[in-house]
Design a protein around this motif. Sequence first.
Motif, PDB file in Angstrom:
ATOM      1  N   ARG A  83      22.871 -18.658  -6.646  1.00  0.00           N
ATOM      2  CA  ARG A  83      22.479 -17.573  -7.555  1.00  0.00           C
ATOM      3  C   ARG A  83      22.354 -16.250  -6.808  1.00  0.00           C
ATOM      4  O   ARG A  83      22.675 -15.198  -7.343  1.00  0.00           O
ATOM      5  CB  ARG A  83      21.157 -17.938  -8.230  1.00  0.00           C
ATOM      6  N   ARG A 119      26.222 -13.546 -12.967  1.00  0.00           N
ATOM      7  CA  ARG A 119      25.292 -14.559 -13.453  1.00  0.00           C
ATOM      8  C   ARG A 119      25.411 -14.724 -14.963  1.00  0.00           C
ATOM      9  O   ARG A 119      25.335 -15.850 -15.484  1.00  0.00           O
ATOM     10  CB  ARG A 119      23.858 -14.212 -13.050  1.00  0.00           C
ATOM     11  N   GLN A 163      26.370 -18.137 -17.040  1.00  0.00           N
ATOM     12  CA  GLN A 163      25.604 -18.665 -18.175  1.00  0.00           C
ATOM     13  C   GLN A 163      26.499 -18.863 -19.398  1.00  0.00           C
ATOM     14  O   GLN A 163      26.351 -19.847 -20.139  1.00  0.00           O
ATOM     15  CB  GLN A 163      24.448 -17.727 -18.508  1.00  0.00           C
ATOM     16  N   HIS A 216      18.494 -25.823 -14.778  1.00  0.00           N
ATOM     17  CA  HIS A 216      18.333 -24.475 -14.227  1.00  0.00           C
ATOM     18  C   HIS A 216      16.886 -24.041 -14.070  1.00  0.00           C
ATOM     19  O   HIS A 216      16.641 -22.905 -13.697  1.00  0.00           O
ATOM     20  CB  HIS A 216      19.044 -23.458 -15.144  1.00  0.00           C
TER      21      HIS A 216
END
Length: 292
Positions: free
Chosen positions: A263, A271, A275, A291
């Motif tokens: 991350r 990011r 997702q 997560h």
Amino acid sequence: MPTPRHRYRSDDEDSARWTGFPFRDGDIVISTRSKSGTTWMQMICALLVLGTPDLPVPLTVLSPWLDWLVEPRDAVYDRLAAQPHRRFIKTHTPLDGVPLHPRVHYVVVARHPLDMAVSLYHQGANLDRERIAELTGQPASTGSSGERPAVREWLLNWVDREADPRAELDSLPGVLMHLGDAWARRHEPNVELVHYDDLLADLGGEMRRLADRWKLPSPGPELVAAATFGRMRERADRLAPDTLGVLRDRRAFFRRGGSGQGRDLLDEAARARYQERVAALAPPDLLTWLHR
């Protein structure tokens, strides 16, 4: 009766090697994706089953990778048949590719996919692919691989790349297919899901939980200490999965063992893209657990 299975094959793996395997009651099958805690769980099982950090033989001999083609199937079967203790067997095959027996235990370790991918990237540089080709009877690569991209660029491509999950198990779709199958089975009495971050946060608690589930003695502090990442790295010569010389550096196999590195490599837009990708590949409750 075992449930129907999907066959997973690659140049160096074949899940059909499970066909006809003579299970014993209490066997433990460790099913994980690459770089998601496989060796860690093998060591935990060794400590719980044997009750000592002084393993009689290297870990990969105690807990062979049954579907790996570098060793003849019958040799692996014979070695497992000779073990007098409860057996714990490694596979990277999802549970829908392994015979499922009600008196056999199955444990799946889940790691944040971005962290797993970063570890996979570094592992790629540590593999002796010519040695693997020699062991599996595959032709050695003759073309130049060129310069590898930097880890961030590689990770971005890994997130975006479309792949057949059943053919490319270490792709993002493959990782989430493996975990999704296990997630759907999580309420079955002989299936355990373990989160990599729970091992980092409370190793002793997780080991005691597994011991209770598998009807094994609860581990004391000495056994818990032997399963820590630092202690395992110190014993890389005995614990790295490398009795046949496929790793360039055994200590490098235990590179970091932390969480969050994947991350940290991505900016906000990347990011968000990640997702978006995972939301299309896995159910929301699995993603929330994975997560957290």
